[in-house]
Write a protein that holds these residues in place. Sequence first.
Motif, PDB file in Angstrom:
ATOM      1  N   LEU A 105      -6.969   2.412   3.432  1.00 31.56           N
ATOM      2  CA  LEU A 105      -5.687   2.073   4.097  1.00 31.56           C
ATOM      3  C   LEU A 105      -4.727   1.268   3.206  1.00 31.56           C
ATOM      4  O   LEU A 105      -3.552   1.841   3.248  1.00 31.56           O
ATOM      5  N   THR A 106      -5.321   0.407   2.538  1.00 27.02           N
ATOM      6  CA  THR A 106      -4.543  -0.426   1.533  1.00 27.02           C
ATOM      7  C   THR A 106      -3.963   0.579   0.373  1.00 27.02           C
ATOM      8  O   THR A 106      -2.818   0.465  -0.041  1.00 27.02           O
ATOM      9  N   MET A 107      -4.840   1.490   0.146  1.00 26.04           N
ATOM     10  CA  MET A 107      -4.244   2.353  -1.017  1.00 26.04           C
ATOM     11  C   MET A 107      -3.140   3.292  -0.396  1.00 26.04           C
ATOM     12  O   MET A 107      -2.198   3.545  -1.068  1.00 26.04           O
ATOM     13  N   ALA A 108      -3.438   3.613   0.840  1.00 27.16           N
ATOM     14  CA  ALA A 108      -2.348   4.664   1.523  1.00 27.16           C
ATOM     15  C   ALA A 108      -0.978   3.898   1.540  1.00 27.16           C
ATOM     16  O   ALA A 108       0.080   4.553   1.110  1.00 27.16           O
ATOM     17  N   LEU A 109      -1.026   2.751   1.909  1.00 28.29           N
ATOM     18  CA  LEU A 109       0.028   1.745   2.212  1.00 28.29           C
ATOM     19  C   LEU A 109       0.740   1.654   0.938  1.00 28.29           C
ATOM     20  O   LEU A 109       2.104   1.228   0.986  1.00 28.29           O
ATOM     21  N   SER A 110       0.129   1.476  -0.227  1.00 30.55           N
ATOM     22  CA  SER A 110       0.487   1.198  -1.473  1.00 30.55           C
ATOM     23  C   SER A 110       1.085   2.404  -2.335  1.00 30.55           C
ATOM     24  O   SER A 110       1.061   2.291  -3.515  1.00 30.55           O
ATOM     25  N   GLY A 111       0.662   3.724  -1.786  1.00 33.76           N
ATOM     26  CA  GLY A 111       1.139   4.796  -2.383  1.00 33.76           C
ATOM     27  C   GLY A 111       0.237   5.369  -3.517  1.00 33.76           C
ATOM     28  O   GLY A 111       0.563   5.972  -4.552  1.00 33.76           O
ATOM     29  N   CYS A 112      -1.033   4.946  -3.305  1.00 42.03           N
ATOM     30  CA  CYS A 112      -2.176   5.225  -4.182  1.00 42.03           C
ATOM     31  C   CYS A 112      -2.906   6.304  -3.630  1.00 42.03           C
ATOM     32  O   CYS A 112      -3.774   6.226  -2.718  1.00 42.03           O
ATOM     33  N   ARG A 113      -3.081   7.524  -4.281  1.00 43.14           N
ATOM     34  CA  ARG A 113      -3.928   8.751  -3.620  1.00 43.14           C
ATOM     35  C   ARG A 113      -5.166   8.936  -4.269  1.00 43.14           C
ATOM     36  O   ARG A 113      -6.010   9.469  -3.818  1.00 43.14           O
ATOM     37  N   SER A 114      -5.436   8.145  -5.222  1.00 42.96           N
ATOM     38  CA  SER A 114      -6.722   7.805  -6.021  1.00 42.96           C
ATOM     39  C   SER A 114      -7.096   6.542  -6.654  1.00 42.96           C
ATOM     40  O   SER A 114      -6.117   5.725  -6.695  1.00 42.96           O
ATOM     41  N   ILE A 115      -8.343   6.119  -6.813  1.00 45.17           N
ATOM     42  CA  ILE A 115      -8.642   4.896  -7.504  1.00 45.17           C
ATOM     43  C   ILE A 115      -7.789   4.791  -8.833  1.00 45.17           C
ATOM     44  O   ILE A 115      -7.229   3.823  -9.137  1.00 45.17           O
ATOM     45  N   LYS A 116      -7.740   5.514  -9.567  1.00 50.38           N
ATOM     46  CA  LYS A 116      -6.820   5.800 -10.816  1.00 50.38           C
ATOM     47  C   LYS A 116      -5.706   5.413 -10.622  1.00 50.38           C
ATOM     48  O   LYS A 116      -5.167   5.024 -11.601  1.00 50.38           O
ATOM     49  N   GLU A 117      -5.021   5.713  -9.588  1.00 52.40           N
ATOM     50  CA  GLU A 117      -3.683   5.287  -9.449  1.00 52.40           C
ATOM     51  C   GLU A 117      -3.269   3.913  -9.055  1.00 52.40           C
ATOM     52  O   GLU A 117      -2.317   3.193  -8.925  1.00 52.40           O
ATOM     53  N   ILE A 118      -4.413   3.127  -8.752  1.00 50.81           N
ATOM     54  CA  ILE A 118      -4.260   1.410  -8.764  1.00 50.81           C
ATOM     55  C   ILE A 118      -4.172   0.854 -10.048  1.00 50.81           C
ATOM     56  O   ILE A 118      -4.948   1.066 -10.651  1.00 50.81           O
ATOM     57  N   THR A 119      -3.268   0.290 -10.265  1.00 50.76           N
ATOM     58  CA  THR A 119      -2.672  -0.376 -11.512  1.00 50.76           C
ATOM     59  C   THR A 119      -2.173  -1.765 -11.147  1.00 50.76           C
ATOM     60  O   THR A 119      -2.167  -2.282 -10.259  1.00 50.76           O
ATOM     61  N   ARG A 120      -1.947  -2.418 -12.405  1.00 48.87           N
ATOM     62  CA  ARG A 120      -1.706  -3.977 -12.301  1.00 48.87           C
ATOM     63  C   ARG A 120      -0.465  -4.035 -11.790  1.00 48.87           C
ATOM     64  O   ARG A 120      -0.073  -5.133 -11.197  1.00 48.87           O
ATOM     65  N   ALA A 121       0.413  -3.229 -11.453  1.00 52.81           N
ATOM     66  CA  ALA A 121       1.706  -3.358 -11.138  1.00 52.81           C
ATOM     67  C   ALA A 121       1.687  -3.486  -9.446  1.00 52.81           C
ATOM     68  O   ALA A 121       2.727  -3.874  -8.890  1.00 52.81           O
ATOM     69  N   HIS A 122       0.670  -2.896  -9.064  1.00 50.77           N
ATOM     70  CA  HIS A 122       0.189  -3.325  -7.466  1.00 50.77           C
ATOM     71  C   HIS A 122       0.201  -4.645  -6.941  1.00 50.77           C
ATOM     72  O   HIS A 122       0.230  -5.038  -5.932  1.00 50.77           O
ATOM     73  N   VAL A 123      -0.180  -5.645  -7.985  1.00 51.66           N
ATOM     74  CA  VAL A 123      -0.206  -6.940  -7.503  1.00 51.66           C
ATOM     75  C   VAL A 123       0.522  -7.919  -8.463  1.00 51.66           C
ATOM     76  O   VAL A 123       0.916  -7.503  -9.704  1.00 51.66           O
ATOM     77  N   VAL A 124       0.963  -9.081  -7.591  1.00 50.28           N
ATOM     78  CA  VAL A 124       1.726 -10.241  -8.405  1.00 50.28           C
ATOM     79  C   VAL A 124       0.937 -11.450  -8.133  1.00 50.28           C
ATOM     80  O   VAL A 124       0.489 -11.732  -7.119  1.00 50.28           O
ATOM     81  N   THR A 125       0.571 -11.988  -9.079  1.00 48.94           N
ATOM     82  CA  THR A 125      -0.203 -13.154  -9.402  1.00 48.94           C
ATOM     83  C   THR A 125       0.496 -14.465  -9.549  1.00 48.94           C
ATOM     84  O   THR A 125       1.511 -14.312  -9.810  1.00 48.94           O
ATOM     85  N   PRO A 126      -0.068 -15.722  -9.062  1.00 44.86           N
ATOM     86  CA  PRO A 126       0.898 -16.821  -9.249  1.00 44.86           C
ATOM     87  C   PRO A 126       1.268 -17.121 -10.750  1.00 44.86           C
ATOM     88  O   PRO A 126       2.290 -17.768 -10.974  1.00 44.86           O
TER      89      PRO A 126
END
Length: 271
Positions: free
Chosen positions: A240-261
């Motif tokens: 669900l997190t992937m779907a709501l973040s626009g990621c169709r596969s694990i490979k599409e999860i990138t550093r741009a998907h998170v902002v850290t302190p």
Amino acid sequence: MLDCILQTLSSWGTSSIEEVASTGPGIRFFQLSVYKDRNVVIQLVKRAESAGFKAIALTVDSPRLGRREADIKNRFTLPSNLTLKNFEGLDLGKIDRTDDSGLASYVAGRVDRSLSWKDVKWLQTITRLPILVKGVITAEDASLAVQAGAAGVIVSNHGARQLDYVPATIMSLEEVVKAVQGKVPVFLDGGVRRGTDVFKALALGASGVFIGRPVLFSLAADGEAGVRKVLQMLHDELELTMALSGCRSIKEITRAHVVTPWDNPHVAPRL
């Protein structure tokens, strides 16, 4: 979903290497605590190799056991009907009752405090299995692990039970990933409670995550069915997190998907 699940068996498990292997096919790693008696270590590693285990997870952050106040208060020991099954016949399978923590006394008397990077190379002389170094939380140690020939790094703070105020593993993950420079995979261990936690780890460069307490709690609550349920929950939450973040596969999860302190202290994290 279960095809991507592997198990790591503790040296101190109350089921033996052979008992676990007999339950059926699966990908299994063996977590190794190095004893003063290196013949014991050799026996354990050879047994894991013979039983079809795929890697050794060498724990390097416990030359001494941390001050676990709950164990001291409860005078922790194993119930009389349980033993450390991997050590039966070696006179090493029992944790004696003491005035504080029986486990702490056991570790102090058995585990090799002199463990060093040269022991990674020594292990390579006694096994063909890849060796993952478990217990790394700094870039410096990650680089040393690679230099020593580790096949992978597990970012772990031992469930935060070893030393107060160590950073959370998710805070240490990215510097370790950068330090290994893609030479070996990096895994995250500790603090994974939701699928969003898995997503964050993958975004910060982890090749995978290990989970402990969710499995332990679900096993205690509902046995095998409980474990299956918690794994399915994590899977569904990640999907669900992937779907709501626009990621169709694990490979599409990138550093741009998170902002850290440390990216921008004035911007709230996205996840």
